[in-house]
Scaffold this motif. Structure first.
Motif, PDB file in Angstrom:
ATOM      1  N   LYS A  72      23.822 -26.675  17.237  1.00 20.75           N
ATOM      2  CA  LYS A  72      24.425 -26.018  16.080  1.00 20.75           C
ATOM      3  C   LYS A  72      23.543 -24.873  15.576  1.00 20.75           C
ATOM      4  O   LYS A  72      24.050 -23.828  15.171  1.00 20.75           O
ATOM      5  N   VAL A  73      22.243 -25.053  15.639  1.00 16.47           N
ATOM      6  CA  VAL A  73      21.319 -24.003  15.198  1.00 16.47           C
ATOM      7  C   VAL A  73      21.447 -22.784  16.110  1.00 16.47           C
ATOM      8  O   VAL A  73      21.548 -21.645  15.643  1.00 16.47           O
ATOM      9  N   PHE A  74      21.443 -23.021  17.426  1.00 14.79           N
ATOM     10  CA  PHE A  74      21.575 -21.911  18.361  1.00 14.79           C
ATOM     11  C   PHE A  74      22.933 -21.221  18.230  1.00 14.79           C
ATOM     12  O   PHE A  74      23.023 -19.995  18.275  1.00 14.79           O
ATOM     13  N   LEU A  75      23.982 -22.006  18.071  1.00 13.20           N
ATOM     14  CA  LEU A  75      25.308 -21.423  17.904  1.00 13.20           C
ATOM     15  C   LEU A  75      25.389 -20.622  16.602  1.00 13.20           C
ATOM     16  O   LEU A  75      25.992 -19.546  16.571  1.00 13.20           O
ATOM     17  N   SER A  76      24.796 -21.140  15.550  1.00 10.88           N
ATOM     18  CA  SER A  76      24.789 -20.423  14.273  1.00 10.88           C
ATOM     19  C   SER A  76      24.037 -19.101  14.399  1.00 10.88           C
ATOM     20  O   SER A  76      24.488 -18.068  13.898  1.00 10.88           O
ATOM     21  N   LEU A  77      22.886 -19.140  15.065  1.00 13.96           N
ATOM     22  CA  LEU A  77      22.107 -17.915  15.280  1.00 13.96           C
ATOM     23  C   LEU A  77      22.883 -16.922  16.151  1.00 13.96           C
ATOM     24  O   LEU A  77      22.846 -15.714  15.910  1.00 13.96           O
ATOM     25  N   ALA A  78      23.590 -17.436  17.151  1.00 15.23           N
ATOM     26  CA  ALA A  78      24.382 -16.561  18.020  1.00 15.23           C
ATOM     27  C   ALA A  78      25.507 -15.897  17.229  1.00 15.23           C
ATOM     28  O   ALA A  78      25.785 -14.701  17.403  1.00 15.23           O
ATOM     29  N   VAL A  79      26.158 -16.644  16.359  1.00 17.42           N
ATOM     30  CA  VAL A  79      27.234 -16.092  15.536  1.00 17.42           C
ATOM     31  C   VAL A  79      26.678 -15.036  14.576  1.00 17.42           C
ATOM     32  O   VAL A  79      27.255 -13.956  14.427  1.00 17.42           O
ATOM     33  N   ILE A  80      25.553 -15.332  13.959  1.00 16.45           N
ATOM     34  CA  ILE A  80      24.940 -14.376  13.032  1.00 16.45           C
ATOM     35  C   ILE A  80      24.533 -13.101  13.778  1.00 16.45           C
ATOM     36  O   ILE A  80      24.756 -11.986  13.306  1.00 16.45           O
ATOM     37  N   ALA A  81      23.953 -13.265  14.972  1.00 18.53           N
ATOM     38  CA  ALA A  81      23.550 -12.103  15.768  1.00 18.53           C
ATOM     39  C   ALA A  81      24.772 -11.276  16.164  1.00 18.53           C
ATOM     40  O   ALA A  81      24.744 -10.040  16.111  1.00 18.53           O
ATOM     41  N   ALA A  82      25.848 -11.940  16.537  1.00 19.68           N
ATOM     42  CA  ALA A  82      27.065 -11.227  16.927  1.00 19.68           C
ATOM     43  C   ALA A  82      27.637 -10.457  15.737  1.00 19.68           C
ATOM     44  O   ALA A  82      28.058  -9.299  15.878  1.00 19.68           O
ATOM     45  N   LEU A  83      27.656 -11.065  14.572  1.00 24.29           N
ATOM     46  CA  LEU A  83      28.161 -10.387  13.383  1.00 24.29           C
ATOM     47  C   LEU A  83      27.276  -9.205  13.005  1.00 24.29           C
ATOM     48  O   LEU A  83      27.776  -8.160  12.572  1.00 24.29           O
ATOM     49  N   THR A  84      25.983  -9.362  13.187  1.00 20.12           N
ATOM     50  CA  THR A  84      25.060  -8.270  12.877  1.00 20.12           C
ATOM     51  C   THR A  84      25.304  -7.080  13.796  1.00 20.12           C
ATOM     52  O   THR A  84      25.340  -5.933  13.358  1.00 20.12           O
ATOM     53  N   VAL A  85      25.482  -7.355  15.080  1.00 22.65           N
ATOM     54  CA  VAL A  85      25.720  -6.279  16.040  1.00 22.65           C
ATOM     55  C   VAL A  85      27.041  -5.583  15.743  1.00 22.65           C
ATOM     56  O   VAL A  85      27.138  -4.361  15.768  1.00 22.65           O
ATOM     57  N   VAL A  86      28.066  -6.349  15.424  1.00 23.10           N
ATOM     58  CA  VAL A  86      29.377  -5.769  15.141  1.00 23.10           C
ATOM     59  C   VAL A  86      29.326  -4.937  13.866  1.00 23.10           C
ATOM     60  O   VAL A  86      29.852  -3.830  13.818  1.00 23.10           O
ATOM     61  N   SER A  87      28.667  -5.436  12.837  1.00 22.84           N
ATOM     62  CA  SER A  87      28.634  -4.692  11.585  1.00 22.84           C
ATOM     63  C   SER A  87      27.797  -3.433  11.722  1.00 22.84           C
ATOM     64  O   SER A  87      28.087  -2.421  11.099  1.00 22.84           O
ATOM     65  N   CYS A  88      26.768  -3.420  12.524  1.00 24.34           N
ATOM     66  CA  CYS A  88      25.956  -2.221  12.731  1.00 24.34           C
ATOM     67  C   CYS A  88      26.755  -1.142  13.453  1.00 24.34           C
ATOM     68  O   CYS A  88      26.625   0.040  13.141  1.00 24.34           O
ATOM     69  N   LYS A  89      27.570  -1.530  14.400  1.00 18.56           N
ATOM     70  CA  LYS A  89      28.364  -0.550  15.122  1.00 18.56           C
ATOM     71  C   LYS A  89      29.375   0.111  14.188  1.00 18.56           C
ATOM     72  O   LYS A  89      29.613   1.300  14.269  1.00 18.56           O
ATOM     73  N   GLN A  90      29.968  -0.657  13.290  1.00 17.82           N
ATOM     74  CA  GLN A  90      30.924  -0.086  12.350  1.00 17.82           C
ATOM     75  C   GLN A  90      30.227   0.866  11.394  1.00 17.82           C
ATOM     76  O   GLN A  90      30.742   1.924  11.081  1.00 17.82           O
ATOM     77  N   ALA A  91      29.062   0.508  10.939  1.00 18.29           N
ATOM     78  CA  ALA A  91      28.324   1.367  10.019  1.00 18.29           C
ATOM     79  C   ALA A  91      27.947   2.667  10.717  1.00 18.29           C
ATOM     80  O   ALA A  91      28.003   3.743  10.123  1.00 18.29           O
ATOM     81  N   ASP A  92      27.557   2.585  11.987  1.00 16.67           N
ATOM     82  CA  ASP A  92      27.214   3.795  12.730  1.00 16.67           C
ATOM     83  C   ASP A  92      28.426   4.696  12.889  1.00 16.67           C
ATOM     84  O   ASP A  92      28.315   5.913  12.760  1.00 16.67           O
ATOM     85  N   ALA A  93      29.578   4.104  13.158  1.00 14.39           N
ATOM     86  CA  ALA A  93      30.794   4.904  13.323  1.00 14.39           C
ATOM     87  C   ALA A  93      31.161   5.587  12.013  1.00 14.39           C
ATOM     88  O   ALA A  93      31.531   6.758  11.996  1.00 14.39           O
ATOM     89  N   ASN A  94      31.056   4.849  10.909  1.00 14.57           N
ATOM     90  CA  ASN A  94      31.365   5.434   9.604  1.00 14.57           C
ATOM     91  C   ASN A  94      30.351   6.505   9.236  1.00 14.57           C
ATOM     92  O   ASN A  94      30.712   7.538   8.686  1.00 14.57           O
ATOM     93  N   ALA A  95      29.096   6.253   9.548  1.00 14.07           N
ATOM     94  CA  ALA A  95      28.062   7.239   9.252  1.00 14.07           C
ATOM     95  C   ALA A  95      28.268   8.495  10.090  1.00 14.07           C
ATOM     96  O   ALA A  95      28.096   9.613   9.600  1.00 14.07           O
ATOM     97  N   GLU A  96      28.660   8.315  11.334  1.00 10.37           N
ATOM     98  CA  GLU A  96      28.905   9.471  12.210  1.00 10.37           C
ATOM     99  C   GLU A  96      30.076  10.296  11.687  1.00 10.37           C
ATOM    100  O   GLU A  96      30.032  11.520  11.680  1.00 10.37           O
ATOM    101  N   ALA A  97      31.122   9.631  11.226  1.00 10.31           N
ATOM    102  CA  ALA A  97      32.271  10.344  10.674  1.00 10.31           C
ATOM    103  C   ALA A  97      31.875  11.089   9.400  1.00 10.31           C
ATOM    104  O   ALA A  97      32.305  12.222   9.173  1.00 10.31           O
ATOM    105  N   ALA A  98      31.041  10.456   8.575  1.00 10.44           N
ATOM    106  CA  ALA A  98      30.579  11.102   7.350  1.00 10.44           C
ATOM    107  C   ALA A  98      29.727  12.325   7.674  1.00 10.44           C
ATOM    108  O   ALA A  98      29.849  13.368   7.022  1.00 10.44           O
TER     109      ALA A  98
END
Length: 75
Positions: free
Chosen positions: A3-29
């Motif tokens: 459960k700890v590894f799965l939780s860390l994997a989910v958090i890491a996946a969400l972090t990567v996804v949210s960073c990509k969206q922020a980069d896209a929005n920043a690039e558009a700005a």
């Protein structure tokens, strides 16, 4: 432990996804800001060109007046 590894994997996946969206929005700005800067610079250049044209016309007129004054002095 799984459960700890799965939780860390989910958090890491969400972090990567949210960073990509922020980069896209920043690039558009950045793109929109760059466009605004270019438009503003173009307007400033147009204004400066108009001022230069006006000054050139005034200088030409003054040159003609000087030539006319020279002719009057020669008479």
């Amino acid at each position: 432990m799984k459960k700890v590894f799965l939780s860390l994997a989910v958090i890491a996946a969400l972090t990567v996804v949210s960073c990509k969206q922020a980069d896209a929005n920043a690039e558009a700005a950045v793109d929109s800001t760059a466009t605004e800067v270019v438009d503003t610079a173009a307007a400033a250049i147009d204004t400066a060109a108009a001022a230069v044209d006006t000054a050139a016309a005034a200088v030409e007129k003054a040159g003609e007046a000087v030539e006319a004054a020279k002719e009057e002095v020669k008479k």
